[in-house]
Design an enzyme around this catalytic site. Structure first.
Site, PDB file in Angstrom:
ATOM      1  N   ASP A 127       0.710  -1.306  -0.001  1.00  0.00           N
ATOM      2  CA  ASP A 127      -0.081  -0.100   0.028  1.00  0.00           C
ATOM      3  C   ASP A 127       0.735   1.299   0.042  1.00  0.00           C
ATOM      4  OD1 ASP A 127      -2.416  -1.446   0.265  1.00  0.00           O
ATOM      5  OD2 ASP A 127      -2.760  -0.870   2.225  1.00  0.00           O
ATOM      6  N   LYS A 177      -8.064   0.744  -5.020  1.00  0.00           N
ATOM      7  CA  LYS A 177      -9.397   0.263  -4.532  1.00  0.00           C
ATOM      8  C   LYS A 177     -10.527   0.983  -5.172  1.00  0.00           C
ATOM      9  CE  LYS A 177      -7.023  -1.299  -0.390  1.00  0.00           C
ATOM     10  NZ  LYS A 177      -7.113  -2.689  -0.314  1.00  0.00           N
ATOM     11  N   GLY A 229      -5.464  -2.864   8.540  1.00  0.00           N
ATOM     12  CA  GLY A 229      -5.309  -1.714   9.527  1.00  0.00           C
ATOM     13  C   GLY A 229      -4.968  -2.048  10.882  1.00  0.00           C
ATOM     14  N   ARG A 280      -6.657 -20.353   6.746  1.00  0.00           N
ATOM     15  CA  ARG A 280      -6.950 -21.807   7.317  1.00  0.00           C
ATOM     16  C   ARG A 280      -8.333 -22.179   6.927  1.00  0.00           C
ATOM     17  NH1 ARG A 280      -2.977 -24.294  10.263  1.00  0.00           N
ATOM     18  NH2 ARG A 280      -1.615 -23.327  11.459  1.00  0.00           N
ATOM     19  N   GLY A 301      -3.375  -7.126   8.068  1.00  0.00           N
ATOM     20  CA  GLY A 301      -2.814  -7.497   9.397  1.00  0.00           C
ATOM     21  C   GLY A 301      -1.123  -7.629   9.418  1.00  0.00           C
ATOM     22  N   GLY A 361      -0.202  -3.450   3.936  1.00  0.00           N
ATOM     23  CA  GLY A 361      -0.819  -2.287   3.972  1.00  0.00           C
ATOM     24  C   GLY A 361       0.018  -1.437   4.757  1.00  0.00           C
ATOM     25  N   SER A 362      -0.677  -1.150   5.887  1.00  0.00           N
ATOM     26  CA  SER A 362      -0.287  -0.313   6.968  1.00  0.00           C
ATOM     27  C   SER A 362       1.060  -0.674   7.371  1.00  0.00           C
ATOM     28  CB  SER A 362      -1.209  -0.128   7.978  1.00  0.00           C
ATOM     29  OG  SER A 362      -2.553   0.227   7.374  1.00  0.00           O
TER      30      SER A 362
END
Lengths: 195, 294
Positions: free
Chosen positions: B24, B81, B153, B165, B214, B235-236
């Site tokens: 990101d 996005k 995030g 999983r 995450g 991402g973050s």
């Protein structure tokens, strides 16, 4: 016979699948020492900047060049970019194996990607089987110049798309994503012909 | 649909991104850092998910100026996005010629019942999923790549692990079911029989299966790869950390050498502080992004 596939990033599993179909054991190569067990190497499709980055950081640059002087190497798309002596748009470093100039993303962005049926040159058909090549161009590069020692095996839209220089081969498309075995077959033949 | 040239090209680009990291970025400078660190692609965003979470408000498609600036700055594929169901935002991004569209739960949904009909587009789509049924519904709509939703995030990998999983377990279970049980399985999964039969036969999705949501450390990225992800979205985790450049390089290395502990150790050293993160188990139900989409 074992064939290595540079597996730092990209569609190396697709190449492995193709090699298994042709009865050959693929070996995923991520470290220089793994090159000692293979009789040829495939540089797969993927992102050339990413592969180049890892090649340099993991000290694979020298070993790959050295390997290519002794054994056959096949590069597809990003792999072909790594093999060119000169890379444009933008300029970037490479392994400088084949005397050609290649332009990245020369057909445009993903929306301009296409699958074409291309009639190969006679010198390809004579060594394999007749019939069009199904060429999947995905954000593909274009070969803009070739040196004297480079032979064109197929061309599309005025540009070579499959070339060879001695025991080195490069395609700007993805035979590994098609039902197209002749390019890998030709590569395997080169390996068998090596002294 | 799955054998057409158009769909094969969409999946083909996803194939090229395998074994890599999609990062990101919110401006051209970050995009260049990501590319130089070895990202296979960048996701152009107005705000990273951690900031969307913090600041609130309606999260929409990023500004065109920003996406264009990023497209001009790098030579790797650029994704952007759109809000769930917002097919007009998608048409705009297609006209802009972004390389991939993420119909994403990270943005505020535009339609509470329908996703974009992605088959009609020439540009490929990636969609999030928490389980096999959701993944197959998105593929039926035309998605050419699936990613776990995780909890964007949060910096907490637990949800991405749960989703990866779950998808793998759902697929494994299908492979041992009798042929005559598959229509019932399709009903339970709320997915087309044709796709359920494909998974039962092959034990995998007909499109690449990536992980997102995450992932904050090299170890997190290697973990999702070990669980069957074919590439990772971060991402973050990168630009909210102390030293984004180093962390980006380390995560790229961790995805390539995900099953090599010595290399993972090297990737994990001297990284600086990771993003602080939120424990998803303590988030209120209404704060979750993963429950968006159906």
């Amino acid at each position: 016979m074992k064939i290595g596939i540079l597996s730092l990033q990209g569609d190396f599993k697709a190449h492995a699948w193709m090699l298994r179909r042709l009865g050959v054991d693929p070996v995923e190569v991520r470290q220089a020492k793994q090159l000692s067990s293979v009789a040829g190497l495939i540089l797969p499709g993927g992102e050339s900047t990413t592969m180049l980055n890892l090649i340099e950081r993991e000290n694979l640059h020298g070993p790959l060049i050295e390997f290519s002087t002794r054994f056959p190497v096949l590069g597809t798309c990003a792999g072909a970019i790594l093999m060119a002596v000169e890379v444009r748009s933008p300029a970037q470093r490479s392994l400088r194996l084949i005397d050609m100039t290649i332009e990245r993303n020369a057909y445009g962005r993903q929306i301009e990607s296409s699958i074409r049926r291309v009639e190969p040159e006679d010198n390809f058909i004579q060594r394999t089987v007749a019939g069009p090549i199904e060429a999947a161009f995905i954000r593909a590069p274009k070969i803009r110049r070739i040196g004297e020692k480079v032979t064109v095996l197929a061309a599309y839209d005025d540009a070579p798309i499959l070339v060879e220089q001695g025991h080195l081969m490069a395609a700007t498309f993805h035979p590994e994503l098609s039902n197209e075995q002749r390019i890998h077959t030709l590569f395997l033949n080169k390996i068998q012909q090596e002294p | 649909m799955y054998l057409t040239d158009s769909f094969r090209l969409k999946v083909g680009l996803a194939e090229m991104l395998k074994g890599g990291v999609i990062m990101d970025v919110t401006n051209a400078k970050q995009a260049v850092i990501a590319e130089q660190a070895g990202a296979t692609s960048v996701m152009a965003l107005e705000r990273v998910p951690a900031d969307i979470r913090k600041e609130g408000g309606v999260a929409r498609m990023a500004s065109i100026t920003k996406i264009r600036e990023i497209m001009e700055a790098v030579s790797i594929p650029v994704m952007a996005k759109v809000r769930i169901g917002h097919f007009t935002e998608a048409r705009i991004l297609e006209a802009l010629k972004v390389d991939y569209i993420d119909e994403s739960e990270v943005l505020t949904p535009a339609d509470e019942a329908h996703h974009v009909s992605k088959r009609d587009f020439k540009v490929p789509f990636v969609c999030g999923a928490r389980n096999l049924g959701e993944a197959l519904r998105r593929i039926a709509e035309g998605a050419a790549m699936i990613r776990t939703k995780g909890e964007a995030g949060s910096g907490d990998v637990v949800e991405a692990v749960r989703h990866m999983r779950t998808i793998q377990r759902d697929m494994n279970q299908l492979t041992v079911r009798a042929v005559e049980e598959l229509p019932t399985a399709a009903k339970e999964l709320q997915a087309p029989l044709e796709l359920v039969e494909y998974v039962a036969e092959k034990g995998k999705l007909p499109v690449p299966n990536f992980s997102a949501g995450g992932i904050a450390t090299p170890a997190d990225a290697a973990l999702v790869m070990q669980l069957g992800a074919e590439a990772a979205f971060v991402g973050s985790g990168i630009f909210k950390s102390e030293d984004p450049e180093r962390r980006a390089r380390a995560i790229v290395k961790a995805v390539t050498y995900f099953d090599n502990p010595e290399q993972l150790l090297a990737a994990s050293e001297e990284l600086g502080e990771p993003m602080r993160g939120l424990e998803t188990g303590k988030l209120d139900e209404t704060e979750l992004l993963q429950t968006r989409g159906w």
